[in-house]
Structure formats: structure tokens, C-alpha cells
Design a protein around this motif. Structure first.
Motif, mmCIF file in Angstrom:
data_model
loop_
_atom_site.group_PDB
_atom_site.id
_atom_site.type_symbol
_atom_site.label_atom_id
_atom_site.label_comp_id
_atom_site.label_asym_id
_atom_site.label_seq_id
_atom_site.Cartn_x
_atom_site.Cartn_y
_atom_site.Cartn_z
ATOM 1 N N GLY A 19 -29.047 0.452 -32.881
ATOM 2 C CA GLY A 19 -28.620 -0.756 -32.832
ATOM 3 C C GLY A 19 -28.728 -1.461 -31.654
ATOM 4 N N GLU B 59 -33.238 10.373 -33.924
ATOM 5 C CA GLU B 59 -32.637 9.011 -33.557
ATOM 6 C C GLU B 59 -31.961 9.067 -32.229
ATOM 7 O OE1 GLU B 59 -31.557 6.694 -37.419
ATOM 8 O OE2 GLU B 59 -29.828 7.955 -36.768
ATOM 9 N N SER C 209 -33.442 1.046 -33.953
ATOM 10 C CA SER C 209 -33.891 -0.208 -33.692
ATOM 11 C C SER C 209 -35.484 -0.504 -34.524
ATOM 12 C CB SER C 209 -33.925 -0.695 -32.247
ATOM 13 O OG SER C 209 -32.570 -0.710 -31.821
ATOM 14 N N HIS D 128 -25.239 12.231 -38.708
ATOM 15 C CA HIS D 128 -25.761 10.704 -37.768
ATOM 16 C C HIS D 128 -24.929 11.165 -36.460
ATOM 17 C CE1 HIS D 128 -25.655 6.808 -36.838
ATOM 18 N NE2 HIS D 128 -26.949 6.518 -37.593
ATOM 19 N N LYS E 291 -24.429 2.076 -43.559
ATOM 20 C CA LYS E 291 -23.269 2.520 -42.455
ATOM 21 C C LYS E 291 -22.137 1.861 -43.327
ATOM 22 C CE LYS E 291 -26.317 2.760 -38.499
ATOM 23 N NZ LYS E 291 -26.351 2.569 -37.105
HETATM 24 P P1 PGA Z 1 -30.466 0.725 -36.405
HETATM 25 O O1 PGA Z 1 -29.892 2.120 -36.856
HETATM 26 O O2 PGA Z 1 -31.748 0.625 -37.129
HETATM 27 O O3 PGA Z 1 -29.557 -0.287 -36.581
HETATM 28 O O4 PGA Z 1 -30.668 0.809 -34.738
HETATM 29 C C1 PGA Z 1 -30.406 3.328 -37.034
HETATM 30 C C2 PGA Z 1 -29.498 4.264 -37.580
HETATM 31 O O5 PGA Z 1 -28.400 4.510 -37.079
HETATM 32 O O6 PGA Z 1 -29.659 5.098 -38.673
#
Ligand code: PGA
Length: 248
Positions: free
Chosen positions: A167, A161, A206, A91, A10
Motif C-alpha cells: 500500500g 509481501e 504495490s 497477512h 481487504k
Molecule cells: P497492495 O497490497 O497491492 O495494495 O500493496 C498487497 C497486499 O497487502 O496483499
């Protein structure tokens, strides 16, 4: 099918963080799965130089056009030129922050394929959509609208996702993950036939070293798209190892 551990940095990372790549490389000199890291565009070229043959690199977005007057945007060919083999598209943060629609994601995916990149197309429901029972409808629409007919198992990866799991430290139950991954496999099979069995389906949201093994034991989970836990080599390495050891 070779499984895929994908990291999405990111909007995180400067040159100093490239030490993580060296550490991942040292921990997995001959990985039993594919490893992909998608840094911010500013690091892509330098990361690609450091990644070696065992680690793929990718962008986090691209423009649908090959070139032109699009200030601040980056084309798929530019990502490839910087060493990328993959690009994350659609995304949920792009869909939310930049209003990207399925049709735009589909155009970007076509551009990625034309530039020789593998597209990692993301789908997933919000918490409100799950609460009213719309998860499969939403995911089905995103799949139908975001993936062009020209995609194949060699050029397409799909990441499921759930927006509410990104997150947040919250993860769906394994039954919930299995339900959506089974559905995605069935939808892709209806559209692409036998080749759909070879399309990698990643779970994202996560994923951590501590929950990776059980997620990877879930049917139709062929890897993960990892955000926060991909920033530190020790965490991401634990997830890579869990995927290497996964049996189902
Ligand atoms: P995360 O993000 O592992 O921090 O939850 C996953 C993503 O957005 O690809």
C-alpha cells in the motif's frame, strides 16, 4: 504450473462493487492463468455466484476451529460453503492488527486444508527488519512456523509481501524479489522435496499494471497478490494480462 493472479480486497467493497467481477470476467473469458478474488466475507457468497468457472474466490482469514463459541469469527468450512476455494492466511495486516503468530497461522492453515481450501500463506519482513539484514531469517522463521507438514503444491500458495511495500507504492528491486523468492523455493524444497517446485510463489506489495511485467519476469515469481490494484477491473485486468504474457 498454472500461474496465479490473486486480488485481496481487504476491508473494501459493497454489493455495487461486484460490477468489477463481471468486468474482469468479460475481459478474460478463458484466462491463461488462475484468477482469484478475495472479497470481504460479506460479499463472498454473492461474488462466488457471479464469478463463474474462470474466477476463484477466497476468504481473507479463517478461525482455526471448525465451529463454536467464537463471536465474529468465520470457519474455513463456512468460507467453502460460501463458495470459496482459497483463503489468505497470515497477512501482515492480520499479524499486526490482531497479533497473529506463526503458530496461529499454522493452525488456521491446517483448518483450511481440512475444509478443502487452498491456503495462501503470507510472509514478509518489516522495513526495520530489512534494514538490519534480517529479511531471510524472518521469512525463514515465518515459513517454518506458519505452514503445516500436510501442505502440498495443490493446497498451498506462498505470498512474499514485504510489509514496507504494501500500500505504499514502494517496490523492492527485482534482485531483492528474486533473492527472497529463491530463498523461499529452497526452504520449501528442503522441507517438501520435489513437490516444492510446483508450489506457487506470489509477490505482493504495490503491484500495478505498470510494474507487473518486470516482476513476473523475475525467477520464482509465479504470480501476484494484489491489494489496491485489484479493486478496479481495469487495473487488475492489466496485471492478469501481464501474467498471461510473462516469459522467463
Ligand atoms: P497492495 O497490497 O497491492 O495494495 O500493496 C498487497 C497486499 O497487502 O496483499
Amino acid at each position: 504450473m498454472r500461474k496465479l493472479a490473486a486480488g485481496n480486497w481487504k476491508m473494501n467493497g459493497v454489493a455495487a462493487n461486484l460490477a468489477e467481477v463481471a468486468a474482469i470476467r468479460a475481459a478474460h473469458p478463458a484466462p491463461g492463468v488462475d484468477i482469484l478474488l478475495c472479497p470481504p466475507a460479506t460479499l463472498l457468497s454473492r461474488m462466488s455466484d457471479k464469478a463463474g468457472a474462470a474466477i476463484f474466490t477466497g476468504g481473507q482469514d479463517c478461525h482455526a476451529a471448525a465451529s463454536g463459541a467464537h463471536t465474529g469469527d468465520i470457519s474455513a468450512a463456512m468460507l467453502a460453503d460460501a463458495g470459496a476455494s482459497h483463503v489468505i492466511l497470515g497477512h501482515s495486516e492480520r499479524r499486526a492488527d490482531h497479533g497473529e503468530t506463526d503458530a496461529q497461522v499454522c493452525d488456521k492453515t491446517q483448518a483450511a486444508l481440512a475444509a478443502g481450501l487452498t491456503a495462501v500463506v503470507c510472509v514478509g519482513e518489516t522495513e526495520a527488519q530489512r534494514d538490519i539484514g534480517e529479511t531471510l531469517d524472518v521469512v525463514g522463521q515465518q515459513l517454518a512456523g506458519s505452514i503445516p507438514d500436510t501442505a502440498t503444491s495443490a493446497t498451498l500458495v506462498v505470498a512474499y509481501e514485504p510489509v514496507w511495500a504494501i500500500g505504499t507504492g514502494r517496490v523492492p528491486t527485482l534482485d531483492q524479489i528474486a533473492e527472497v523468492h529463491d530463498f523461499i523455493r529452497a526452504e520449501l524444497t528442503a522441507r517438501f522435496g520435489d513437490d516444492a517446485a510446483e508450489i506457487r510463489l506470489l509477490y505482493g506489495g504495490s503491484v500495478k499494471p505498470g510494474n507487473a511485467a518486470e516482476i513476473f519476469a523475475t525467477p520464482n515469481v509465479d504470480g501476484a497478490l494484489v491489494g489496491g490494484a485489484s479493486l478496479k477491473a481495469t487495473d487488475f485486468s492489466g496485471i492478469i494480462t501481464a501474467l498471461e504474457n510473462a516469459r522467463r
